[in-house]
Design a protein around this motif. Structure first.
Motif, PDB file in Angstrom:
ATOM      1  N   ILE A   1      42.338  45.703  34.542  1.00 38.22           N
ATOM      2  CA  ILE A   1      41.961  44.781  35.607  1.00 38.22           C
ATOM      3  C   ILE A   1      43.228  44.540  36.433  1.00 38.22           C
ATOM      4  O   ILE A   1      44.139  43.839  35.996  1.00 38.22           O
ATOM      5  CB  ILE A   1      41.420  43.456  35.034  1.00 38.22           C
TER       6      ILE A   1
ATOM      7  N   THR B   1      40.226  53.689  33.696  1.00 41.24           N
ATOM      8  CA  THR B   1      39.329  52.993  34.602  1.00 41.24           C
ATOM      9  C   THR B   1      40.026  51.772  35.166  1.00 41.24           C
ATOM     10  O   THR B   1      40.464  50.896  34.416  1.00 41.24           O
ATOM     11  CB  THR B   1      38.030  52.570  33.881  1.00 41.24           C
TER      12      THR B   1
ATOM     13  N   TYR C   1      39.914  48.521  37.792  1.00 43.88           N
ATOM     14  CA  TYR C   1      39.064  47.592  38.544  1.00 43.88           C
ATOM     15  C   TYR C   1      39.733  47.331  39.889  1.00 43.88           C
ATOM     16  O   TYR C   1      40.669  46.551  39.996  1.00 43.88           O
ATOM     17  CB  TYR C   1      38.949  46.305  37.741  1.00 43.88           C
TER      18      TYR C   1
ATOM     19  N   SER D   1      35.627  44.311  43.240  1.00 39.41           N
ATOM     20  CA  SER D   1      34.432  43.843  42.548  1.00 39.41           C
ATOM     21  C   SER D   1      33.333  43.472  43.538  1.00 39.41           C
ATOM     22  O   SER D   1      33.577  43.300  44.737  1.00 39.41           O
ATOM     23  CB  SER D   1      34.767  42.630  41.673  1.00 39.41           C
TER      24      SER D   1
ATOM     25  N   ALA E   1      36.775  51.595  39.769  1.00 37.71           N
ATOM     26  CA  ALA E   1      35.633  50.684  39.827  1.00 37.71           C
ATOM     27  C   ALA E   1      35.638  50.008  41.194  1.00 37.71           C
ATOM     28  O   ALA E   1      36.484  49.156  41.476  1.00 37.71           O
ATOM     29  CB  ALA E   1      35.721  49.650  38.709  1.00 37.71           C
TER      30      ALA E   1
ATOM     31  N   TYR F   1      32.145  47.115  42.178  1.00 36.99           N
ATOM     32  CA  TYR F   1      31.602  47.150  40.824  1.00 36.99           C
ATOM     33  C   TYR F   1      31.417  45.737  40.282  1.00 36.99           C
ATOM     34  O   TYR F   1      32.255  44.860  40.484  1.00 36.99           O
ATOM     35  CB  TYR F   1      32.544  47.918  39.876  1.00 36.99           C
TER      36      TYR F   1
ATOM     37  N   PHE G   1      33.633  42.615  34.257  1.00 34.60           N
ATOM     38  CA  PHE G   1      34.086  44.011  34.184  1.00 34.60           C
ATOM     39  C   PHE G   1      33.601  44.663  32.900  1.00 34.60           C
ATOM     40  O   PHE G   1      33.880  44.183  31.798  1.00 34.60           O
ATOM     41  CB  PHE G   1      35.614  44.036  34.244  1.00 34.60           C
TER      42      PHE G   1
END
Length: 266
Positions: free
Chosen positions: A41, A83, A85, A88, A159, A162, A221
């Motif tokens: 994140i 992955t 983030y 969002s 992401a 997402y 997430f």
């Protein structure tokens, strides 16, 4: 010997010994026990900029340097999936100027980095409702995905637009459609079936989640995928996050015993 010292450190000390530089940490890490999938994140860009009296966009740009460092190290360590983030579903609530800056920065990053990513055998992927992005963002993202699709190294999974709840809602809709059309029996539904309807259907669940910036939440997430993921939290803001921090996280990860709800025989 080094591994035992770090196990002792983890029980008793809040931070790594000062002598634990990058070279030391690389010696401690067991290449055979690295996580297959790391999720991050990327948080703290705005606070980093505010601390310097700069606009939030300045922090987002600084955060790109951290991403570049971490992608390169994951590739060197032969991590299979990363992955990150990046945007969002809730980020649309931010000021329009900040959203515009984030979109521009994504396009700039992919255009500037795609050749180096391909040279390092990195494959770009995206999860989320990317069809809601502006046309130029979609076009650049598709370019990066298509240009790198045959690469066999690290999968850089971005992401973008997402949200974990949105992902689950979409999965339920698709699952319900297949039941309605007679392609799936409700009795056949299990965890493996649900997994097939997620954005991450082709990826293993993350082994390690890294959350910079000192916050203690997962921010919508990968709600399904993080069921048994190991968490590593740090107060370091994302623009200050570098290779040494990822190595610290990996050492800590390898000092843990992953039981997945069970117990090992003694």
């Amino acid at each position: 010997m080094l591994k035992n010292l770090f196990k002792l450190w983890r029980r008793n000390e809040p931070k790594l010994p000062e002598t634990a530089n990058e070279e030391v940490l690389l010696k401690v890490i067991d290449p055979a026990r690295l996580p297959k999938h790391i999720a991050i994140i990327m948080d703290g860009n705005g606070r980093w900029a505010n601390q310097r009296g700069m606009p939030r966009a300045y922090g987002h740009r600084a955060g790109v340097e951290s991403l570049r460092d971490i992608v390169k190290l994951c590739s060197e360590l032969k991590i299979q999936y990363l992955t990150c983030y990046a945007f969002s579903t809730e980020n649309w609530k931010r000021p329009p100027k900040e959203i515009e800056a984030l979109m521009s920065l994504l396009v700039e990053y992919l255009n500037k980095e795609i050749d180096e990513l391909c040279a390092n055998n990195v494959r770009v992927n995206a999860i989320g409702r990317t069809e809601e992005f502006p046309y130029d963002v979609q076009k650049t993202l598709n370019m990066a995905i298509n240009k790198s699709k045959n690469n066999k190294g690290l999968v850089l999974n971005l992401a973008l637009n997402y949200g974990g709840r949105t992902e689950l809602v979409e999965a339920i809709k698709l699952l319900g459609r297949d039941i309605k059309e007679g392609q799936l029996s409700p009795e056949a539904i299990d965890e493996n079936v649900v997994q097939r309807y997620l954005y991450t259907s082709n990826f293993p669940d993350p082994d390690l989640l890294i959350r910079p910036s000192g916050d203690f939440r997962i921010s919508n997430f990968l709600l399904w995928q993080l069921a048994y993921t190991e968490f590593w939290l740090t107060p370091v803001l994302w623009p200050d996050f570098r290779r040494i921090h990822l190595l610290q996280a990996l050492v800590d990860y390898q000092c843990r015993e992953r039981r997945f709800g069970g117990l090992k025989e003694t």
